[in-house]
Design an enzyme around this catalytic site. Structure first.
Site, PDB file in Angstrom:
ATOM      1  N   THR A 163     -15.840 -65.450 -26.774  1.00 30.80           N
ATOM      2  CA  THR A 163     -14.907 -64.456 -26.227  1.00 30.80           C
ATOM      3  C   THR A 163     -14.171 -63.748 -27.360  1.00 30.80           C
ATOM      4  O   THR A 163     -14.081 -64.276 -28.456  1.00 30.80           O
ATOM      5  CB  THR A 163     -13.892 -65.230 -25.364  1.00 30.80           C
ATOM      6  OG1 THR A 163     -14.477 -65.519 -24.139  1.00 30.80           O
ATOM      7  CG2 THR A 163     -12.591 -64.525 -25.156  1.00 30.80           C
ATOM      8  N   ARG A 191     -17.054 -67.737 -10.502  1.00 33.42           N
ATOM      9  CA  ARG A 191     -16.148 -68.357 -11.468  1.00 33.42           C
ATOM     10  C   ARG A 191     -15.361 -67.296 -12.264  1.00 33.42           C
ATOM     11  O   ARG A 191     -15.906 -66.336 -12.770  1.00 33.42           O
ATOM     12  CB  ARG A 191     -16.959 -69.216 -12.436  1.00 33.42           C
ATOM     13  CG  ARG A 191     -16.131 -69.999 -13.453  1.00 33.42           C
ATOM     14  CD  ARG A 191     -16.120 -69.349 -14.800  1.00 33.42           C
ATOM     15  NE  ARG A 191     -15.430 -70.197 -15.789  1.00 33.42           N
ATOM     16  CZ  ARG A 191     -15.038 -69.772 -16.977  1.00 33.42           C
ATOM     17  NH1 ARG A 191     -15.265 -68.529 -17.341  1.00 33.42           N
ATOM     18  NH2 ARG A 191     -14.420 -70.574 -17.817  1.00 33.42           N
ATOM     19  N   VAL A 192     -14.053 -67.495 -12.359  1.00 36.59           N
ATOM     20  CA  VAL A 192     -13.205 -66.664 -13.221  1.00 36.59           C
ATOM     21  C   VAL A 192     -12.538 -67.601 -14.220  1.00 36.59           C
ATOM     22  O   VAL A 192     -12.090 -68.692 -13.850  1.00 36.59           O
ATOM     23  CB  VAL A 192     -12.142 -65.908 -12.391  1.00 36.59           C
ATOM     24  CG1 VAL A 192     -11.133 -65.207 -13.294  1.00 36.59           C
ATOM     25  CG2 VAL A 192     -12.823 -64.886 -11.474  1.00 36.59           C
ATOM     26  N   GLY A 193     -12.470 -67.182 -15.463  1.00 33.53           N
ATOM     27  CA  GLY A 193     -11.910 -68.034 -16.507  1.00 33.53           C
ATOM     28  C   GLY A 193     -10.440 -67.759 -16.773  1.00 33.53           C
ATOM     29  O   GLY A 193      -9.720 -67.152 -15.958  1.00 33.53           O
ATOM     30  N   ASP A 194     -10.002 -68.185 -17.935  1.00 39.10           N
ATOM     31  CA  ASP A 194      -8.575 -68.118 -18.296  1.00 39.10           C
ATOM     32  C   ASP A 194      -8.085 -66.722 -18.654  1.00 39.10           C
ATOM     33  O   ASP A 194      -6.890 -66.432 -18.544  1.00 39.10           O
ATOM     34  CB  ASP A 194      -8.326 -69.035 -19.492  1.00 39.10           C
ATOM     35  CG  ASP A 194      -9.208 -68.642 -20.676  1.00 39.10           C
ATOM     36  OD1 ASP A 194     -10.450 -68.717 -20.540  1.00 39.10           O
ATOM     37  OD2 ASP A 194      -8.665 -68.230 -21.721  1.00 39.10           O
ATOM     38  N   THR A 213      -8.902 -68.970 -26.706  1.00 41.66           N
ATOM     39  CA  THR A 213     -10.342 -68.876 -26.439  1.00 41.66           C
ATOM     40  C   THR A 213     -10.909 -70.284 -26.331  1.00 41.66           C
ATOM     41  O   THR A 213     -10.326 -71.236 -26.830  1.00 41.66           O
ATOM     42  CB  THR A 213     -11.069 -68.098 -27.551  1.00 41.66           C
ATOM     43  OG1 THR A 213     -12.486 -68.241 -27.377  1.00 41.66           O
ATOM     44  CG2 THR A 213     -10.722 -68.613 -28.948  1.00 41.66           C
ATOM     45  N   GLY A 214     -12.063 -70.381 -25.675  1.00 40.90           N
ATOM     46  CA  GLY A 214     -12.691 -71.687 -25.506  1.00 40.90           C
ATOM     47  C   GLY A 214     -12.984 -71.933 -24.032  1.00 40.90           C
ATOM     48  O   GLY A 214     -13.074 -70.984 -23.248  1.00 40.90           O
ATOM     49  N   GLY A 216     -12.456 -72.098 -20.577  1.00 39.75           N
ATOM     50  CA  GLY A 216     -11.368 -71.547 -19.788  1.00 39.75           C
ATOM     51  C   GLY A 216     -10.662 -72.564 -18.916  1.00 39.75           C
ATOM     52  O   GLY A 216      -9.430 -72.556 -18.808  1.00 39.75           O
TER      53      GLY A 216
HETATM   54  N1  ASP Z   1     -12.199 -68.624 -22.359  1.00 38.08           N
HETATM   55  C1  ASP Z   1     -13.388 -67.944 -21.941  1.00 38.08           C
HETATM   56  C2  ASP Z   1     -13.708 -68.324 -20.519  1.00 38.08           C
HETATM   57  O1  ASP Z   1     -13.640 -69.488 -20.191  1.00 38.08           O
HETATM   58  C3  ASP Z   1     -14.558 -68.221 -22.807  1.00 38.08           C
HETATM   59  C4  ASP Z   1     -14.287 -68.092 -24.294  1.00 38.08           C
HETATM   60  O2  ASP Z   1     -13.164 -68.133 -24.734  1.00 38.08           O
HETATM   61  O3  ASP Z   1     -15.245 -67.937 -25.056  1.00 38.08           O
HETATM   62  O4  ASP Z   1     -14.077 -67.476 -19.746  1.00 38.08           O
END
Ligand code: ASP
Length: 280
Positions: A163, A191-194, A213-214, A216
């Site tokens: 991300t 699915r929706v992330g952070d 990032t990471g 979510g």
């Molecule tokens: N945080 C993002 C998500 O989970 C992915 C990412 O940070 O690479 O959608």
């Protein structure tokens, strides 16, 4: 420090890709050096990275198992509030759409509604898929077929990250954060992330800005960006605050955090992470 910006290319992105965040920070720095606002700078840094197909945002976003790239993006300004889009398809720069949402009475637009809004704002339809993102999908699907991934999603090890995100402070002392993502792979439909959840993937207030990032789901559980922002409010430097944020996780969890306040910048991650900071 009069102004500053930090950009990242996602938890898990190799440091050999640091030229991407460096170019994004340089573009944002040009705006900030010319008297531009933090929110424009953070948005611009994300736009540059969305157009860089090596990262999982905008062009080159992860393609989900149904063959579609669903993208989330968000922008937050310390004075003007925030805007976000989730599950947006067929758009070149989701961060620019999130920025426009910030100018409406709403905070988050999703799926078809977000795409309708993007079109009404004049953003043309665009296919964010690339040869590289298609071959990543093929490899991911093959792993499933070969039984390398368990069927039940709670046991899935997410492995597509990269991300993008940025935080900025302008010469008037305003802060902004922005982030953009194609999400993780594998992920269930819907699915929706952070990133689209304000306070989780990004946060900006009068005392600084944070972007995470990471994985979510791990970031959401700890409302990570707001948590790290509070650490700075308690008196920690940005570097101390991001280090503390990272210490909340086991090293096996892929997470990265960037932060800025009037005293400087901070970058930390449990994995490799391409990132760059630029100050006046
Ligand atoms: N945080 C993002 C998500 O989970 C992915 C990412 O940070 O690479 O959608």
């Amino acid at each position: 420090m009069k102004w500053g910006v930090v950009a990242h290319g996602g938890a898990g992105s190799p440091s050999s890709l640091s030229d991407g965040p460096a170019a994004a920070a340089a573009a944002a720095g040009r705006l900030l050096g010319g008297g531009g606002g933090a929110v424009d700078a953070a948005t611009e840094a994300n736009r540059v990275l969305e157009d860089d197909e090596r990262f999982n945002a905008g062009t080159g976003s992860v393609i989900r198992m149904d063959g579609v790239a669903y993208m989330d993006a968000a922008v937050m300004d310390s004075e003007e509030g925030c805007g976000a889009v989730a599950y947006l398809t067929r758009t070149r720069n989701p961060v620019l759409v999130a920025r426009r949402v910030m100018e409406t009475p709403h905070i988050l637009l999703v799926a078809d509604g977000a795409l309708d809004f993007a079109r009404k704002c004049g953003f043309g339809d665009y296919d964010p898929q690339t040869e590289r993102s298609r071959s990543r999908l093929e490899k991911g699907l093959l792993d499933f077929k070969n039984g390398k991934r368990p069927e039940w999603p709670r046991n899935w090890k997410h492995y597509e990250v990269d991300t993008v995100g940025a935080v900025a402070m302008d010469a008037r002392g305003r802060f902004a954060a922005a982030g953009s993502t194609g999400g993780t792979f594998p992920a269930l439909r819907g699915r929706v992330g952070d990133i689209a959840m304000i306070g989780c993937g990004i946060y900006a207030g009068r005392n600084g800005a944070v972007a995470a990032t990471g994985i979510g789901e791990e970031i959401i559980r700890k409302v990570l960006s707001l948590t790290v922002y509070r650490f700075m409010e308690e008196g920690m430097s940005p570097q101390e605050a991001v280090d503390r944020g990272i210490s909340l996780y086991d090293r096996s969890v892929s997470v990265g955090i960037i932060a800025i306040n009037r005293d400087g910048t901070g970058i930390a991650s449990t994995t490799e992470m391409a990132a760059a900071a630029l100050t006046d």
